[in-house]
Design an enzyme around this catalytic site. Structure first.
Site, PDB file in Angstrom:
ATOM      1  N   MET A   1       0.837  -1.165   0.000  1.00  0.00           N
ATOM      2  CA  MET A   1       0.000   0.000   0.000  1.00  0.00           C
ATOM      3  C   MET A   1       0.890   1.239   0.000  1.00  0.00           C
ATOM      4  SD  MET A   1      -2.655   1.415   2.927  1.00  0.00           S
ATOM      5  CE  MET A   1      -2.901  -0.184   3.517  1.00  0.00           C
ATOM      6  N   PRO A   2       0.989   1.937  -1.124  1.00  0.00           N
ATOM      7  CA  PRO A   2       1.804   3.148  -1.155  1.00  0.00           C
ATOM      8  C   PRO A   2       1.135   4.305  -0.417  1.00  0.00           C
ATOM      9  CG  PRO A   2       0.821   2.751  -3.304  1.00  0.00           C
ATOM     10  CD  PRO A   2       0.460   1.596  -2.440  1.00  0.00           C
ATOM     11  N   VAL A   3       1.953   5.037   0.305  1.00  0.00           N
ATOM     12  CA  VAL A   3       1.516   6.258   0.975  1.00  0.00           C
ATOM     13  C   VAL A   3       2.357   7.389   0.400  1.00  0.00           C
ATOM     14  CG1 VAL A   3       1.299   7.486   3.157  1.00  0.00           C
ATOM     15  CG2 VAL A   3       0.925   5.004   3.076  1.00  0.00           C
ATOM     16  N   ARG A  40      -2.817   5.795  -0.746  1.00  0.00           N
ATOM     17  CA  ARG A  40      -3.092   6.795   0.285  1.00  0.00           C
ATOM     18  C   ARG A  40      -2.310   8.054  -0.061  1.00  0.00           C
ATOM     19  NH1 ARG A  40      -5.931   3.029   0.766  1.00  0.00           N
ATOM     20  NH2 ARG A  40      -6.374   1.800   2.621  1.00  0.00           N
TER      21      ARG A  40
END
Length: 71
Positions: A1-3, A40
């Site tokens: 999940m990239p932030v 995100r």
């Protein structure tokens, strides 16, 4: 999940910020990094009095430019 965290000075409209979020999300999806629901994006807005380069805040720089244009 990239932030993805974006730090910038205040002054953009909600529409501009929304378009930026969409563009960042699209870039990650289009390059195969993540699915949209995994992305995100956090936007951190800093007052222009709190951001400086070469010991001059952006607020000071803008005031100086305005004064020069008014002369």
């Amino acid at each position: 999940m990239p932030v993805v965290q974006v730090t910038l000075t205040e002054g953009r409209t909600p529409e501009q910020l929304r378009a930026m979020i969409s563009g960042i999300t699209s870039a990650l999806v289009d390059t195969g990094v993540a699915r949209p629901e995994q992305v995100r994006v956090a936007i951190i807005e800093i007052p222009k009095t709190h951001f400086a380069a070469a010991d001059v805040t952006l607020a000071e720089k803008a005031a100086k430019q305005a004064a020069e244009q008014g002369s």
